[in-house]
Design a protein around this motif. Structure first.
Motif, PDB file in Angstrom:
ATOM      1  N   GLU A  72       0.185  -1.226  -0.062  1.00  0.00           N
ATOM      2  CA  GLU A  72      -0.068   0.283   0.013  1.00  0.00           C
ATOM      3  C   GLU A  72       1.304   1.087  -0.206  1.00  0.00           C
ATOM      4  O   GLU A  72       0.843   2.091  -0.522  1.00  0.00           O
ATOM      5  CB  GLU A  72      -1.155   0.013   1.440  1.00  0.00           C
ATOM      6  CG  GLU A  72      -1.932   0.799   1.125  1.00  0.00           C
ATOM      7  CD  GLU A  72      -3.022   1.407   2.526  1.00  0.00           C
ATOM      8  OE1 GLU A  72      -4.070   2.159   2.110  1.00  0.00           O
ATOM      9  OE2 GLU A  72      -2.415   0.349   3.157  1.00  0.00           O
ATOM     10  N   PHE A  73       1.695   1.059   1.588  1.00  0.00           N
ATOM     11  CA  PHE A  73       2.852   2.277   0.645  1.00  0.00           C
ATOM     12  C   PHE A  73       3.287   2.830  -0.983  1.00  0.00           C
ATOM     13  O   PHE A  73       3.296   3.825  -0.796  1.00  0.00           O
ATOM     14  CB  PHE A  73       3.915   1.957   1.603  1.00  0.00           C
ATOM     15  CG  PHE A  73       4.803   3.198   1.843  1.00  0.00           C
ATOM     16  CD1 PHE A  73       4.833   4.093   2.269  1.00  0.00           C
ATOM     17  CD2 PHE A  73       6.114   3.151   1.143  1.00  0.00           C
ATOM     18  CE1 PHE A  73       5.345   5.359   2.261  1.00  0.00           C
ATOM     19  CE2 PHE A  73       7.447   4.216   1.242  1.00  0.00           C
ATOM     20  CZ  PHE A  73       6.872   5.202   1.843  1.00  0.00           C
ATOM     21  N   TRP A  74       4.256   1.847  -1.083  1.00  0.00           N
ATOM     22  CA  TRP A  74       4.773   1.882  -2.851  1.00  0.00           C
ATOM     23  C   TRP A  74       3.640   1.978  -3.883  1.00  0.00           C
ATOM     24  O   TRP A  74       3.561   3.176  -5.051  1.00  0.00           O
ATOM     25  CB  TRP A  74       5.142   0.907  -3.487  1.00  0.00           C
ATOM     26  CG  TRP A  74       6.607   0.379  -1.772  1.00  0.00           C
ATOM     27  CD1 TRP A  74       6.746  -0.552  -0.966  1.00  0.00           C
ATOM     28  CD2 TRP A  74       7.563   1.484  -1.731  1.00  0.00           C
ATOM     29  NE1 TRP A  74       8.154  -0.507  -0.717  1.00  0.00           N
ATOM     30  CE2 TRP A  74       8.663   0.814  -0.977  1.00  0.00           C
ATOM     31  CE3 TRP A  74       8.058   2.490  -2.581  1.00  0.00           C
ATOM     32  CZ2 TRP A  74       9.485   1.531  -0.911  1.00  0.00           C
ATOM     33  CZ3 TRP A  74       8.894   2.724  -1.766  1.00  0.00           C
ATOM     34  CH2 TRP A  74      10.407   2.606  -0.721  1.00  0.00           C
ATOM     35  N   ARG A  75       2.152   1.819  -3.355  1.00  0.00           N
ATOM     36  CA  ARG A  75       1.264   2.172  -4.526  1.00  0.00           C
ATOM     37  C   ARG A  75       0.989   3.822  -4.418  1.00  0.00           C
ATOM     38  O   ARG A  75       0.503   3.910  -5.068  1.00  0.00           O
ATOM     39  CB  ARG A  75       0.321   1.479  -4.724  1.00  0.00           C
ATOM     40  CG  ARG A  75      -1.121   1.488  -5.190  1.00  0.00           C
ATOM     41  CD  ARG A  75      -2.243   0.084  -4.689  1.00  0.00           C
ATOM     42  NE  ARG A  75      -2.536  -0.401  -3.465  1.00  0.00           N
ATOM     43  CZ  ARG A  75      -2.973   0.260  -2.709  1.00  0.00           C
ATOM     44  NH1 ARG A  75      -3.837   1.512  -3.084  1.00  0.00           N
ATOM     45  NH2 ARG A  75      -3.698  -0.135  -1.697  1.00  0.00           N
ATOM     46  N   LYS A  76       0.991   3.956  -3.488  1.00  0.00           N
ATOM     47  CA  LYS A  76       0.623   5.471  -2.864  1.00  0.00           C
ATOM     48  C   LYS A  76       1.767   6.050  -3.133  1.00  0.00           C
ATOM     49  O   LYS A  76       1.144   7.164  -3.373  1.00  0.00           O
ATOM     50  CB  LYS A  76       0.361   5.494  -0.984  1.00  0.00           C
ATOM     51  CG  LYS A  76      -1.052   5.141  -1.068  1.00  0.00           C
ATOM     52  CD  LYS A  76      -1.540   5.443   0.766  1.00  0.00           C
ATOM     53  CE  LYS A  76      -3.380   5.190   1.016  1.00  0.00           C
ATOM     54  NZ  LYS A  76      -3.489   5.199   1.933  1.00  0.00           N
ATOM     55  N   ARG A  77       2.780   5.785  -3.172  1.00  0.00           N
ATOM     56  CA  ARG A  77       3.880   5.938  -3.465  1.00  0.00           C
ATOM     57  C   ARG A  77       4.096   6.786  -5.176  1.00  0.00           C
ATOM     58  O   ARG A  77       4.583   7.892  -5.287  1.00  0.00           O
ATOM     59  CB  ARG A  77       5.532   5.831  -2.840  1.00  0.00           C
ATOM     60  CG  ARG A  77       6.323   6.302  -3.312  1.00  0.00           C
ATOM     61  CD  ARG A  77       7.727   7.013  -2.281  1.00  0.00           C
ATOM     62  NE  ARG A  77       8.406   7.703  -2.117  1.00  0.00           N
ATOM     63  CZ  ARG A  77       8.685   8.656  -1.631  1.00  0.00           C
ATOM     64  NH1 ARG A  77       8.412   8.737  -1.390  1.00  0.00           N
ATOM     65  NH2 ARG A  77      10.385   8.995  -2.387  1.00  0.00           N
ATOM     66  N   LYS A  78       3.663   5.876  -5.643  1.00  0.00           N
ATOM     67  CA  LYS A  78       3.348   6.049  -7.101  1.00  0.00           C
ATOM     68  C   LYS A  78       2.719   7.320  -7.483  1.00  0.00           C
ATOM     69  O   LYS A  78       3.449   7.920  -8.146  1.00  0.00           O
ATOM     70  CB  LYS A  78       2.688   4.554  -7.986  1.00  0.00           C
ATOM     71  CG  LYS A  78       4.231   3.619  -8.111  1.00  0.00           C
ATOM     72  CD  LYS A  78       4.306   2.583  -8.894  1.00  0.00           C
ATOM     73  CE  LYS A  78       2.460   1.796  -8.487  1.00  0.00           C
ATOM     74  NZ  LYS A  78       2.654   0.420  -9.051  1.00  0.00           N
TER      75      LYS A  78
END
Length: 148
Positions: free
Chosen positions: A17-23
């Motif tokens: 979830e963190f990396w998805r939001k980060r994108k």
């Protein structure tokens, strides 16, 4: 990670979830206000921007195609031949040049373009292409069927 119950398994989203939001936040980094920091607003803005950019790329291709066709029509009429007759004559002569190449020739190499229009005009006249205009064959072109 060991989950003791199904509820904990469902709620744990982990680093994905963190990396998805980060994108999404990286794509929204230049926005102003909450659209930059609030995920629910930034995802809407980013999706809209990506749709606009896709439409813009398609529009750009269409505009460039129209520009090249206008340039070719102007250059062909400058040499006294219709653009459709030019295309038909080049096709019958097996000269396969695309719009970009022809428009570049018309702009940067006018004498070469004149020679190409003369060849297309002679071939169209030789093959009796039905035209609205009365085509006169240039004296500079010798075609097999036109030699007397």
């Amino acid at each position: 990670m060991v989950f003791l119950s199904l509820n904990l398994l469902v709620r744990a989203r982990g680093p994905d979830e963190f990396w998805r939001k980060r994108k999404i936040f990286r794509l929204a980094a230049h926005y102003i206000g909450r659209a930059r920091n609030c995920y629910s607003l930034s995802i809407r803005s980013v999706h809209k921007a990506l749709i606009y950019s896709t439409i813009g790329r398609q529009t750009k291709k269409h505009d460039i195609k129209e520009l090249r066709e206008q340039r070719l029509e102007a250059a062909a009429s400058e040499h006294g031949i219709d653009y459709q007759i030019l295309k038909e004559g080049l096709t019958r002569c097996d000269i396969h040049l695309n719009r970009k190449t022809l428009s570049d020739l018309a702009i940067w190499e006018p004498r070469s373009f004149k020679a190409i229009t003369d060849i297309a005009c002679a071939r169209a006249k030789q093959d009796h292409v039905k035209t609205r205009l009365a085509i006169e064959v240039p004296n500079t072109v010798i075609v097999r069927g036109l030699i007397k």
